[in-house]
Design a protein around this motif. Structure first.
Motif, PDB file in Angstrom:
ATOM      1  N   TRP A   1      24.012  28.933  32.678  1.00  0.00           N
ATOM      2  CA  TRP A   1      22.952  30.164  32.700  1.00  0.00           C
ATOM      3  C   TRP A   1      23.363  31.391  33.581  1.00  0.00           C
ATOM      4  O   TRP A   1      23.732  32.335  33.148  1.00  0.00           O
ATOM      5  N   SER A   2      23.319  30.758  34.915  1.00  0.00           N
ATOM      6  CA  SER A   2      23.895  31.960  35.879  1.00  0.00           C
ATOM      7  C   SER A   2      24.827  31.963  36.046  1.00  0.00           C
ATOM      8  O   SER A   2      25.044  33.311  36.738  1.00  0.00           O
ATOM      9  N   ASN A   3      25.868  31.432  35.937  1.00  0.00           N
ATOM     10  CA  ASN A   3      27.046  31.793  36.125  1.00  0.00           C
ATOM     11  C   ASN A   3      27.295  32.233  37.671  1.00  0.00           C
ATOM     12  O   ASN A   3      27.545  33.288  38.246  1.00  0.00           O
ATOM     13  N   LEU A   4      26.848  31.471  39.299  1.00  0.00           N
ATOM     14  CA  LEU A   4      26.735  32.117  40.367  1.00  0.00           C
ATOM     15  C   LEU A   4      27.998  31.672  41.078  1.00  0.00           C
ATOM     16  O   LEU A   4      28.311  30.301  40.881  1.00  0.00           O
ATOM     17  N   ALA A   5      28.375  32.552  41.435  1.00  0.00           N
ATOM     18  CA  ALA A   5      29.704  32.258  42.408  1.00  0.00           C
ATOM     19  C   ALA A   5      28.537  31.724  44.246  1.00  0.00           C
ATOM     20  O   ALA A   5      28.596  32.189  44.269  1.00  0.00           O
ATOM     21  N   VAL A   6      29.166  30.361  44.606  1.00  0.00           N
ATOM     22  CA  VAL A   6      28.571  29.971  45.813  1.00  0.00           C
ATOM     23  C   VAL A   6      29.878  29.306  46.330  1.00  0.00           C
ATOM     24  O   VAL A   6      31.126  29.106  46.277  1.00  0.00           O
TER      25      VAL A   6
ATOM     26  N   LYS B   1      39.939  39.168  30.363  1.00  0.00           N
ATOM     27  CA  LYS B   1      39.472  39.726  31.900  1.00  0.00           C
ATOM     28  C   LYS B   1      38.509  39.390  32.813  1.00  0.00           C
ATOM     29  O   LYS B   1      37.614  38.862  31.919  1.00  0.00           O
ATOM     30  N   GLU B   2      39.500  39.323  33.896  1.00  0.00           N
ATOM     31  CA  GLU B   2      38.461  38.628  34.706  1.00  0.00           C
ATOM     32  C   GLU B   2      37.097  39.721  35.240  1.00  0.00           C
ATOM     33  O   GLU B   2      37.553  40.947  34.757  1.00  0.00           O
ATOM     34  N   ARG B   3      35.868  39.025  35.282  1.00  0.00           N
ATOM     35  CA  ARG B   3      34.791  39.592  35.069  1.00  0.00           C
ATOM     36  C   ARG B   3      34.452  39.324  36.936  1.00  0.00           C
ATOM     37  O   ARG B   3      34.423  37.797  37.376  1.00  0.00           O
ATOM     38  N   TRP B   4      33.705  40.260  37.573  1.00  0.00           N
ATOM     39  CA  TRP B   4      33.298  39.468  39.159  1.00  0.00           C
ATOM     40  C   TRP B   4      31.734  38.891  39.139  1.00  0.00           C
ATOM     41  O   TRP B   4      30.981  39.944  38.226  1.00  0.00           O
ATOM     42  N   ARG B   5      31.596  37.562  39.091  1.00  0.00           N
ATOM     43  CA  ARG B   5      30.421  37.026  38.732  1.00  0.00           C
ATOM     44  C   ARG B   5      30.108  37.159  39.919  1.00  0.00           C
ATOM     45  O   ARG B   5      30.039  37.045  41.490  1.00  0.00           O
TER      46      ARG B   5
ATOM     47  N   ARG C   1      37.198  37.081  47.399  1.00  0.00           N
ATOM     48  CA  ARG C   1      37.007  38.034  45.564  1.00  0.00           C
ATOM     49  C   ARG C   1      38.044  36.964  44.574  1.00  0.00           C
ATOM     50  O   ARG C   1      37.625  37.127  43.361  1.00  0.00           O
ATOM     51  N   LYS C   2      38.600  35.457  45.543  1.00  0.00           N
ATOM     52  CA  LYS C   2      38.993  34.362  44.417  1.00  0.00           C
ATOM     53  C   LYS C   2      37.402  34.107  43.907  1.00  0.00           C
ATOM     54  O   LYS C   2      38.113  33.825  42.529  1.00  0.00           O
ATOM     55  N   VAL C   3      36.683  33.458  44.817  1.00  0.00           N
ATOM     56  CA  VAL C   3      35.722  32.834  43.991  1.00  0.00           C
ATOM     57  C   VAL C   3      35.278  32.868  42.940  1.00  0.00           C
ATOM     58  O   VAL C   3      34.958  33.106  41.748  1.00  0.00           O
ATOM     59  N   CYS C   4      34.829  34.659  43.100  1.00  0.00           N
ATOM     60  CA  CYS C   4      33.918  35.634  42.359  1.00  0.00           C
ATOM     61  C   CYS C   4      35.088  35.754  40.892  1.00  0.00           C
ATOM     62  O   CYS C   4      34.052  36.359  40.031  1.00  0.00           O
ATOM     63  N   LEU C   5      35.901  35.848  41.059  1.00  0.00           N
ATOM     64  CA  LEU C   5      37.233  36.336  39.755  1.00  0.00           C
ATOM     65  C   LEU C   5      37.456  35.105  39.063  1.00  0.00           C
ATOM     66  O   LEU C   5      38.214  35.115  38.059  1.00  0.00           O
ATOM     67  N   ALA C   6      36.771  33.920  39.354  1.00  0.00           N
ATOM     68  CA  ALA C   6      37.314  32.660  38.583  1.00  0.00           C
ATOM     69  C   ALA C   6      36.160  31.915  37.094  1.00  0.00           C
ATOM     70  O   ALA C   6      34.953  32.584  37.529  1.00  0.00           O
ATOM     71  N   SER C   7      37.190  31.831  36.534  1.00  0.00           N
ATOM     72  CA  SER C   7      36.122  30.262  35.710  1.00  0.00           C
ATOM     73  C   SER C   7      35.650  31.926  34.846  1.00  0.00           C
ATOM     74  O   SER C   7      34.187  32.302  34.762  1.00  0.00           O
TER      75      SER C   7
END
Length: 400
Positions: free
Chosen positions: A164-169, A224-228, A183-189
């Motif tokens: 639900w949150s789709n939060l990169a940590v 398309k990759e989205r920034w989390r 950047r890699k973490v935020c653009l993953a999955s």
């Protein structure tokens, strides 16, 4: 706003005595998680901001952790609770916004949903049970005290299950924040694949903002990759046995950035969640109060008053233990870029050593970074920043 503020004050500790007083007016403005309050004109606003933060404390009477473990985290769970508070603030920013304020009579749906994620039940994604059991993989048996780095690593792993949150940590390592890793973490999955509009005029139309929308076919579907949004933990050690004086002003400025989630750390034997400062005093929420475990009733109603603190605490920044973890939340890529720009001005001061390094690329001696791996740590050993303290329960309070 229907919050009763008659009893909200600050608690200060002096010579072992507890005294309750209001925010002082002679020590300058109060900063709370990136917001500045003038105590002569905005005292009420500052109090509402403080009481709106989620306050996690020791609890008793929950189901045995792991089936046979403890039924209370009193005496060992304070850093786990501080980690919960910082993560909860990130989720509030994510789903409600930094300007959200708590309402006793009209709780918002997303607020209740966030709070339920932290209830002391094994099926709550960020419960004390989940954190304690995940900590076993970090070398901490159930009932052991966590340091800032350990709780950050555990929350990073738990967040991967929160769709639900789709939060990169991301947890920075070795006093180094690597921008390309984040950047890699935020653009993953990516969770929401974006469709590119079909070129056929029959299948697309132009929206008022000038973009095309695919109306009835999937021919142009692409991923398309989205920034989390990202929660960034930065574990630090700012001295040996006490905080080095050269870092004090810079640490205070860390609270002034709009992305600030505060600091988890404390004083010897006690972990606290620091949310701001006034003068040379840190403002914090103290988890060392034991409350009964809370759950919803058969109608799904949740008593939430015990998750909001009417008495914020203050302590001298000079008494802060040097092992801490900074927290920041960046909503999107532009917000992250703004944080990178602003934090550079905070961590450096003339020719003095910076609080930590902010680099564009990963150090050459580190192993390759894999954002999809279960562990994002380098292969070399990461030393836990804290020694396990011996607790004195005489300083704990219990609500019955």
């Amino acid at each position: 706003m229907d919050i009763a503020l008659g009893n909200i004050a600050c608690v200060t500790y002096e010579s072992g005595m507890v005294s309750i007083e209001d925010f002082p007016t002679d020590k300058g403005p109060v900063w709370i998680l990136g917001k500045k309050y003038d105590m002569k004109r905005q005292r009420h606003e500052a109090k509402v901001d403080v009481v709106s933060r989620l306050w996690m404390t020791y609890r008793r009477g929950f189901a045995n952790i792991g089936g046979t473990g403890p039924t209370s985290d009193q005496g060992w769970g304070c850093m786990l609770r501080c980690g919960q508070m910082m993560l909860a603030q990130a989720l509030i920013c994510r789903h409600l916004g930094r300007d959200w304020r708590w309402s006793r009579s009209k709780p918002e749906e997303n607020y209740i949903r966030i709070l339920k994620m932290f209830l002391d039940r094994k099926d709550s994604p960020y419960s004390i049970q989940q954190i304690a059991q995940m900590g076993v993989g970090e070398g901490k048996s159930i009932g052991m005290w966590f340091g800032p780095n350990t709780v950050a690593q555990v929350l990073r792993k738990l967040a991967a299950f929160d769709n639900w949150s789709n939060l990169a940590v991301h947890v920075a390592l070795d006093n180094t924040v690597v921008q390309e890793d984040i950047r890699k973490v935020c653009l993953a999955s990516p969770t929401d694949p974006v469709k590119a509009p079909c070129e056929s005029s029959e299948c697309s139309r132009v929206l008022p903002n000038g973009t095309a929308e695919d109306t009835n076919c999937g021919a142009g579907a692409v991923s398309k990759e989205r920034w989390r949004p990202v929660l960034l933990f930065i574990p630090l050690r700012l001295g040996l046995n006490e905080i080095n004086a050269v870092y004090i002003q810079r640490l205070k400025r860390c609270f002034t950035l709009t992305q600030s989630l505060g600091v988890i750390g404390g004083k010897p034997n006690h972990a606290h969640y620091f949310i701001g400062f006034v003068g040379d005093e840190l403002v914090y929420l103290d988890p060392h109060t034991t409350q009964p475990s809370t759950s919803t009733d058969k109608w799904g109603f949740l008593q939430d008053e015990g998750y909001h603190c009417e008495h914020a605490c203050r302590m001298s920044i000079h008494n802060l233990d040097p092992s801490i973890a900074l927290g920041y939340y960046c909503q999107d890529e532009a917000d992250f870029q703004a944080w990178c720009r602003d934090i550079q001005q905070v961590i450096k001061e003339q020719d003095m050593s910076p609080m930590f390094e902010l680099t564009e690329e990963r150090p050459s001696h580190w192993p390759p970074f894999d954002p999809g791996h279960s562990s994002m740590e380098p292969s070399f050993e990461i030393r836990e920043l804290d020694e396990e303290p011996t607790y004195d329960s005489d300083e704990e309070f219990e609500l019955v």
